[in-house]
Scaffold this active site. Sequence first.
Site, PDB file in Angstrom:
ATOM      1  N   ASP A 178      19.986  60.197  74.693  1.00  0.00           N
ATOM      2  CA  ASP A 178      21.244  59.474  74.513  1.00  0.00           C
ATOM      3  C   ASP A 178      20.946  57.985  74.568  1.00  0.00           C
ATOM      4  O   ASP A 178      20.104  57.543  75.360  1.00  0.00           O
ATOM      5  CB  ASP A 178      22.268  59.832  75.594  1.00  0.00           C
ATOM      6  CG  ASP A 178      23.615  59.167  75.321  1.00  0.00           C
ATOM      7  OD1 ASP A 178      24.320  59.636  74.411  1.00  0.00           O
ATOM      8  OD2 ASP A 178      23.942  58.178  75.994  1.00  0.00           O
ATOM      9  N   GLU A 206      22.852  54.005  74.545  1.00  0.00           N
ATOM     10  CA  GLU A 206      24.034  53.155  74.616  1.00  0.00           C
ATOM     11  C   GLU A 206      23.690  51.870  73.883  1.00  0.00           C
ATOM     12  O   GLU A 206      22.581  51.341  74.020  1.00  0.00           O
ATOM     13  CB  GLU A 206      24.439  52.879  76.063  1.00  0.00           C
ATOM     14  CG  GLU A 206      24.762  54.126  76.876  1.00  0.00           C
ATOM     15  CD  GLU A 206      25.932  54.931  76.328  1.00  0.00           C
ATOM     16  OE1 GLU A 206      26.783  54.344  75.614  1.00  0.00           O
ATOM     17  OE2 GLU A 206      25.995  56.145  76.594  1.00  0.00           O
ATOM     18  N   HIS A 220      29.367  57.676  79.495  1.00  0.00           N
ATOM     19  CA  HIS A 220      28.920  56.503  78.748  1.00  0.00           C
ATOM     20  C   HIS A 220      27.798  55.764  79.462  1.00  0.00           C
ATOM     21  O   HIS A 220      27.513  54.606  79.150  1.00  0.00           O
ATOM     22  CB  HIS A 220      30.083  55.559  78.420  1.00  0.00           C
ATOM     23  CG  HIS A 220      31.140  56.193  77.570  1.00  0.00           C
ATOM     24  ND1 HIS A 220      30.893  56.636  76.288  1.00  0.00           N
ATOM     25  CD2 HIS A 220      32.436  56.494  77.828  1.00  0.00           C
ATOM     26  CE1 HIS A 220      31.996  57.162  75.795  1.00  0.00           C
ATOM     27  NE2 HIS A 220      32.943  57.102  76.710  1.00  0.00           N
ATOM     28  N   ASP A 226      25.055  60.989  80.338  1.00  0.00           N
ATOM     29  CA  ASP A 226      25.339  61.721  79.108  1.00  0.00           C
ATOM     30  C   ASP A 226      24.147  62.563  78.672  1.00  0.00           C
ATOM     31  O   ASP A 226      24.312  63.680  78.173  1.00  0.00           O
ATOM     32  CB  ASP A 226      25.735  60.748  77.996  1.00  0.00           C
ATOM     33  CG  ASP A 226      27.125  60.157  78.200  1.00  0.00           C
ATOM     34  OD1 ASP A 226      27.787  60.512  79.201  1.00  0.00           O
ATOM     35  OD2 ASP A 226      27.549  59.341  77.357  1.00  0.00           O
TER      36      ASP A 226
END
Length: 216
Positions: free
Chosen positions: A31, A33, A189, A194
């Site tokens: 994941d 961000e 988030h 995540d």
Amino acid sequence: MPMNEPVDLQPSPSLLPMSRRFRGYLPVVVDVETGGFDWNKHALLEIACVPIEMDAQGHFFPGETASAHLVPAPGLEIDPKSLEITGIVLDHPFRFAKQEKDALDHVFAPVRAAVKKYGCQRAILVGHNAHFDLNFLNAAVARVGHKRNPFHPFSVFDTVTLAGVAYGQTVLARAAQAAGLDWNSADAHSAVYDTEQTARLFCKIANAWPGPASAG
């Protein structure tokens, strides 16, 4: 639940070795961000990876998490709305952000070790809306000229599709809850949270699925 414990103890769907279960690919959950939605324009700010492991009974479970905060690459943009969603504070004193090359080295090393451990050829990215993560990862790899990227350049396992088939849910929070997993919206988030939740979801689905008796 510790990340190195099996998620599900249903009867094993397959006793194939990991190296043959997914055609020589090791699933690794990723994941990211970011500072926006455009991987060519927006900065990569966080990344986390969790290799999927297999126990002696053939059950899949999440391995150890590797993660890094990143210094935004020069020339890339950050949409303030993205920071509002992720809660990332770029100048936080405990962020300990790494340059892109160092961050990729940090998360790629345990992935390569897991690929070697299971005798696989390379890693395949598992993600929720996986091509979003892969596109940002590939863009960072290209920017720094990284020569030891362990991931397949375009193939992925997407838990949006898997969860849609298994539970009729495509949003990560709802899919996790449908799978019987805990979900904390306050932690969402974050790349680490995540990734770990997506890893648990993938294992839950994979352990319940009737695996092949043999695979090439």
